[in-house]
Design an enzyme around this catalytic site. Sequence first.
Site, PDB file in Angstrom:
ATOM      1  N   THR A 103     -24.586 -10.345 -55.986  1.00  0.00           N
ATOM      2  CA  THR A 103     -25.357 -10.884 -57.103  1.00  0.00           C
ATOM      3  C   THR A 103     -25.039 -10.175 -58.414  1.00  0.00           C
ATOM      4  OG1 THR A 103     -27.143 -11.474 -55.585  1.00  0.00           O
ATOM      5  CG2 THR A 103     -27.694 -11.362 -57.924  1.00  0.00           C
ATOM      6  N   SER A 142     -25.277 -20.692 -56.499  1.00  0.00           N
ATOM      7  CA  SER A 142     -25.964 -19.491 -56.047  1.00  0.00           C
ATOM      8  C   SER A 142     -24.893 -18.448 -55.755  1.00  0.00           C
ATOM      9  CB  SER A 142     -26.781 -19.779 -54.786  1.00  0.00           C
ATOM     10  OG  SER A 142     -27.168 -18.578 -54.140  1.00  0.00           O
ATOM     11  N   THR A 143     -25.258 -17.189 -55.870  1.00  0.00           N
ATOM     12  CA  THR A 143     -24.349 -16.137 -55.390  1.00  0.00           C
ATOM     13  C   THR A 143     -23.907 -16.440 -53.963  1.00  0.00           C
ATOM     14  OG1 THR A 143     -25.367 -14.453 -56.791  1.00  0.00           O
ATOM     15  CG2 THR A 143     -24.216 -13.670 -54.832  1.00  0.00           C
ATOM     16  N   ASN A 144     -24.825 -17.051 -53.210  1.00  0.00           N
ATOM     17  CA  ASN A 144     -24.601 -17.219 -51.777  1.00  0.00           C
ATOM     18  C   ASN A 144     -23.511 -18.227 -51.429  1.00  0.00           C
ATOM     19  OD1 ASN A 144     -26.772 -15.544 -51.895  1.00  0.00           O
ATOM     20  ND2 ASN A 144     -28.254 -17.000 -51.064  1.00  0.00           N
ATOM     21  N   THR A 190      15.340   4.453 -25.773  1.00  0.00           N
ATOM     22  CA  THR A 190      14.023   4.111 -25.238  1.00  0.00           C
ATOM     23  C   THR A 190      13.367   5.401 -24.783  1.00  0.00           C
ATOM     24  OG1 THR A 190      14.960   3.675 -23.034  1.00  0.00           O
ATOM     25  CG2 THR A 190      14.730   1.786 -24.512  1.00  0.00           C
ATOM     26  N   HIS A 191      12.069   5.523 -25.010  1.00  0.00           N
ATOM     27  CA  HIS A 191      11.346   6.773 -24.742  1.00  0.00           C
ATOM     28  C   HIS A 191      11.928   7.928 -25.554  1.00  0.00           C
ATOM     29  CE1 HIS A 191       9.291   5.053 -21.152  1.00  0.00           C
ATOM     30  NE2 HIS A 191      10.418   4.365 -21.051  1.00  0.00           N
ATOM     31  N   SER A 321      11.656  18.247 -52.573  1.00  0.00           N
ATOM     32  CA  SER A 321      10.975  19.507 -52.344  1.00  0.00           C
ATOM     33  C   SER A 321      10.842  20.275 -53.652  1.00  0.00           C
ATOM     34  CB  SER A 321      11.748  20.359 -51.330  1.00  0.00           C
ATOM     35  OG  SER A 321      11.172  21.651 -51.209  1.00  0.00           O
ATOM     36  N   SER A 322       9.729  21.000 -53.764  1.00  0.00           N
ATOM     37  CA  SER A 322       9.531  21.857 -54.933  1.00  0.00           C
ATOM     38  C   SER A 322      10.205  23.208 -54.764  1.00  0.00           C
ATOM     39  CB  SER A 322       8.032  22.057 -55.174  1.00  0.00           C
ATOM     40  OG  SER A 322       7.445  22.703 -54.048  1.00  0.00           O
ATOM     41  N   LYS A 327      17.163  18.566 -51.399  1.00  0.00           N
ATOM     42  CA  LYS A 327      16.478  17.879 -50.299  1.00  0.00           C
ATOM     43  C   LYS A 327      15.954  16.532 -50.795  1.00  0.00           C
ATOM     44  CE  LYS A 327      13.167  19.021 -46.631  1.00  0.00           C
ATOM     45  NZ  LYS A 327      12.314  17.826 -46.577  1.00  0.00           N
ATOM     46  N   GLU A 334       7.524   6.724 -45.988  1.00  0.00           N
ATOM     47  CA  GLU A 334       6.287   7.497 -45.830  1.00  0.00           C
ATOM     48  C   GLU A 334       5.118   6.809 -46.519  1.00  0.00           C
ATOM     49  OE1 GLU A 334       8.524  11.884 -45.748  1.00  0.00           O
ATOM     50  OE2 GLU A 334       7.681  11.091 -47.606  1.00  0.00           O
TER      51      GLU A 334
END
Length: 468
Positions: A103, A142-144, A190-191, A321-322, A327, A334
């Site tokens: 609402t 209506s909001t609904n 696999t595995h 890397s810092s 790197k 990620e």
Amino acid sequence: MTKDSEYRLERDSMGSREIPAHVYYGIQTLRAIENFPISGLKPLSTYVDACLLIKKATAKANGELNCISPEIATAIIQAVDEILQGKLRDQFVVDVYQAGAGTSHHMNINEVLANRALEILGDTKGNYQRVSPNDHVNYGQSTNDVIPTAIRIGGLLALEHSLYPALAEAIATLEKKAEEFQDIVKSGRTHNQDAVPVRLGEGFRAWAYILTDHLNRIKKAEEDLTILGIGGSATGTGLNTHPQYRYRVTEILSELIGKPLQPAPNMMAAMQSMSPFVNVSGCLRNLATDCIKISHDLRLMDSGPKTGLKEIQLPPVQPGSSIMPGKYNPVMAEMTSMVCFQVMGYDSAIALASQAGQLELNVMMPLIAYNLIHSIELMGNTLAALTQRGLAGITANRDRCLAYAEGSLSLVTALNTHIGYLNAAAVAKESLETGKSLRQIVLEKQLMSEAELAKVLDLEKMSAMPKS
């Protein structure tokens, strides 16, 4: 400036409040700002657009049906068009976590449109006797019924403008890489252990196929969003609406978004059940699970450069890397996983909110609206970034792929039908213990001729996919 010029006085059913003169929202929005200083998250732009498109359609329909004057309808429509073009976007200010059903956000939309319509008509903001947020902008609504319709329209807009183009681009890019890498043989795994050889290109083709399946599932689920309960008013009965209103609004909305929409056969059901949103969200969760798997595979295949697999090279897009010079990390992959985790969390919240409605209304719709539309756009933005700054620039390390394929003990699998499983297992064990090649041991034991062995251990043949 005097105090009178800095503020205007507005009234609602709870009393009077001073509203900053320059803002376009009104008293109910002000109360919501004060009541809900929760997250700092404001409504998504796509969700605002969906609400505005509904207000444009309802104003046009109500004007045609003589429910509001043509003059007011035209002013409301002009106000909508201005905002859709970029004006007054900063006036939609209610926190995502707000009054049940939405609402507060709905009245924010109504008040901004009423006040801008008043200006268009040459009047002053706050003169709701002439253009009212409730009696004119919200006539027959209506909001609904507006909010569940807005979630549907917002979802359709987000899918069309964000997710579908991104998925299509990702699929096309993966298929292009599949062709580029089709002749490269690598070790299967696999595995996380050696398995029989495969073509690098076929792995990319499999990913393209997986994403195509997800695109088709989502498009099927999208059909649920095209059934609109607008016109149901407060409880699904259609109270205070013209008999032709819901049909005309649906027609106009179809034209505005370029999608075939239909009025819900049961408006009460469309208002109560959040199942269309759960269905679409579930498809997004499903997509996210496979995108996580693909992003993790990319990271494994790019691991190294000296101590990992390094079968492929993801394009380096920033220093990794810092402290460690030189790197480069698989940052796009990620990021993809992190976004997908968030989308899966949103899906869980949508499922919980969906079952939390009671009787004629689900009051958790603000949460569902934000999570669903945000999930669609997150996945679209993520896939676009991953494709453009990740997938499109992948290169293959041919020599390393071939070395893994030739050195894999899993090649012994091809010998099963020629020397038997137990003999093949003994050959594999001896190879692992002595460092001798499979080929050398088989020939030493005279289990096969050199010609036969060359034919059986043909990597190109072993890794070829069967014709469909």
